[in-house]
Design an enzyme around this catalytic site. Structure first.
Site, PDB file in Angstrom:
ATOM      1  N   ASN A   1       0.820  -1.219   0.000  1.00  0.00           N
ATOM      2  CA  ASN A   1       0.000   0.000   0.000  1.00  0.00           C
ATOM      3  C   ASN A   1       0.850   1.264   0.000  1.00  0.00           C
ATOM      4  O   ASN A   1       1.987   1.241   0.491  1.00  0.00           O
ATOM      5  CB  ASN A   1      -0.906   0.001   1.236  1.00  0.00           C
ATOM      6  CG  ASN A   1      -2.207  -0.749   0.998  1.00  0.00           C
ATOM      7  OD1 ASN A   1      -2.805  -0.621  -0.058  1.00  0.00           O
ATOM      8  ND2 ASN A   1      -2.633  -1.525   1.978  1.00  0.00           N
TER       9      ASN A   1
ATOM     10  N   ARG B   1     -14.905  -8.115  -0.913  1.00  0.00           N
ATOM     11  CA  ARG B   1     -15.548  -7.456   0.230  1.00  0.00           C
ATOM     12  C   ARG B   1     -16.951  -6.970  -0.133  1.00  0.00           C
ATOM     13  O   ARG B   1     -17.880  -7.047   0.682  1.00  0.00           O
ATOM     14  CB  ARG B   1     -14.675  -6.290   0.695  1.00  0.00           C
ATOM     15  CG  ARG B   1     -13.405  -6.741   1.419  1.00  0.00           C
ATOM     16  CD  ARG B   1     -12.446  -5.602   1.684  1.00  0.00           C
ATOM     17  NE  ARG B   1     -11.326  -6.045   2.535  1.00  0.00           N
ATOM     18  CZ  ARG B   1     -10.174  -5.420   2.640  1.00  0.00           C
ATOM     19  NH1 ARG B   1      -9.951  -4.306   1.967  1.00  0.00           N
ATOM     20  NH2 ARG B   1      -9.226  -5.892   3.423  1.00  0.00           N
TER      21      ARG B   1
ATOM     22  N   HIS C   1      -7.699   1.613  -4.883  1.00  0.00           N
ATOM     23  CA  HIS C   1      -7.767   0.797  -3.665  1.00  0.00           C
ATOM     24  C   HIS C   1      -7.690   1.765  -2.482  1.00  0.00           C
ATOM     25  O   HIS C   1      -6.663   1.923  -1.847  1.00  0.00           O
ATOM     26  CB  HIS C   1      -6.600  -0.193  -3.639  1.00  0.00           C
ATOM     27  CG  HIS C   1      -6.655  -1.160  -2.485  1.00  0.00           C
ATOM     28  ND1 HIS C   1      -7.757  -1.935  -2.214  1.00  0.00           N
ATOM     29  CD2 HIS C   1      -5.738  -1.475  -1.540  1.00  0.00           C
ATOM     30  CE1 HIS C   1      -7.512  -2.691  -1.157  1.00  0.00           C
ATOM     31  NE2 HIS C   1      -6.296  -2.422  -0.720  1.00  0.00           N
TER      32      HIS C   1
END
Length: 393
Positions: free
Chosen positions: A208, A239, A263
């Site tokens: 990330n 999700r 994201h």
């Protein structure tokens, strides 16, 4: 007998999109060199015909109608997602053997998807211990692949696929964007080793902030966009499906939904194309419930971080990474959401964004351009601009 055909690369790509594993070549057909190369890259076989086909199963009208009505009933169950026979990787390398990397290695070993799995981590003994632990399971699982572990990045040498999970994880209150500067250094170090030791590898970035780090990996390796992918939409879509299934009280297997965009806070769950038991969401859920599911998908990662206090999700990202690898090696077909550098698709150019794409042995095969609503298209472009802003593009 039909006239001879010229089988080109387009016919091979069309066969792959239709989920076929073989392409029938009849006597007299001409197969171009590019078609042969494309078939090898996508894992399709060229088979001399005529191939004997099984006799079609004949069904009377009453039975067909009964099946249609059963599918439309609340008791309808989605088809089983049985894994397809897939190509086995020669070597899979994982840079980062922590929660995500260790789980990816475990899943890959359980599926026996590679002859060798190399785990690399700067923490002394962590990668080697995980590799040894996984090797000890082979007496139970019967998996033939071997795991190795160490601290030096040259262990990526010869890998077909390199998954990069190394980097600092989020803490409560942090956004993914807060990690740009510190994790960019990690990506550049990994990229240098990949470029020199595994110049033909496909790289999957998990670190990330994912879209920004995928851009950094592209810059640092100099690889074409086909061979640098980001794992994002796969996880976010999972999700979203979970949230929809919970709200509707059905199995997640009954839900088909996809999430695009970044994201992060700008991700765009695509409600207009989502279905439950093959029917629109509105049949099962109210607008308020759908909006709550969208919010749950967007905040899902943050929910895990808040509960753990230190660190972020590890199991779901590992499964999402494995799904991308399975698409690349032919175990799964169809498009899958993945972060790639866009070159005009969806009217966006020069930025990495999560979009549906077809994957093959060499990474990206084609970006699938879905028809979106005006609001969804606006959200996709807003995500692109947000990423540009964070990277100063």
């Amino acid at each position: 007998m039909s006239d001879p055909r010229v089988i080109g690369a387009e016919a091979i790509e069309d066969a792959r999109q239709r989920g076929r594993l073989i392409v029938e070549v009849m006597p007299g057909d001409i197969v171009t060199a590019l078609a042969k190369e494309t078939a090898e890259r996508l894992g399709l076989k060229l088979v001399d015909g005529p191939v004997e086909m099984p006799a079609p199963v004949r069904t009377d009208g009453i039975t067909s109608l009964r099946r249609v009505l059963y599918r439309r009933s609340p008791k309808w169950q989605a088809p089983s997602r049985t894994p397809r026979k897939a190509r086995r990787l020669g070597k899979l390398a994982l840079i980062g053997a922590g929660g995500v990397g260790g789980n990816i290695a475990h899943l890959a070993a359980m599926q026996d998807m590679a002859e060798e799995i190399a785990l690399i981590d700067i923490a002394p003994g962590v990668a080697a211990a995980t590799a040894l632990d996984l090797n000890h399971t082979s007496g139970i699982t019967g998996a033939g692949g071997r795991c190795i572990g160490g601290e030096t990045l040259d262990m990526v040498g010869g890998a077909e696929v390199v998954v990069v999970t190394a980097g600092r994880a989020r803490s409560p209150g942090m956004t993914r964007a807060d990690l740009i500067d510190v994790n960019a250094r990690v990506i550049r170090q990994a990229a240098e080793a990949i470029r020199s030791e595994a110049p033909n590898a496909v790289v999957i970035v998990v670190t990330n902030p994912l879209d920004e780090m995928t851009v950094e990996m592209l810059r640092a390796t100099g690889f074409p966009r086909e061979r640098v992918l980001g794992m994002a939409g796969t996880l976010d879509s999972s999700r979203f499906r979970n949230a929809l299934a919970q709200a509707a009280g059905v199995s997640p297997a009954d839900v088909d939904a996809i999430t695009l965009g970044s994201h992060g806070d700008e991700m765009a769950p695509i409600s207009s194309r989502a279905t439950i038991k093959g029917r629109p969401l509105s049949v099962f859920l109210s607008d308020a419930q759908i909006e709550a599911c969208v919010k749950d998908a967007i905040t899902g990662g943050g929910q895990v971080v808040a509960l753990k206090k230190s660190g972020s999700a590890t199991i779901a990202p590992a499964h999402a990474s494995i799904e991308l690898i399975n698409h690349m090696r032919g175990a799964r077909t169809g498009h899958v959401p993945v972060s790639v550098m866009l070159q005009g698709e969806y009217g966006i150019d020069g930025v990495v964004l999560g979009v549906p794409a077809h994957l093959g042995q060499g990474g990206l095969v084609k970006v699938e351009e879905l028809r979106l609503t005006e609001a969804e298209n606006t959200a996709l472009h807003a995500a692109a601009e947000a990423i540009r802003g964070r990277l100063g593009l």
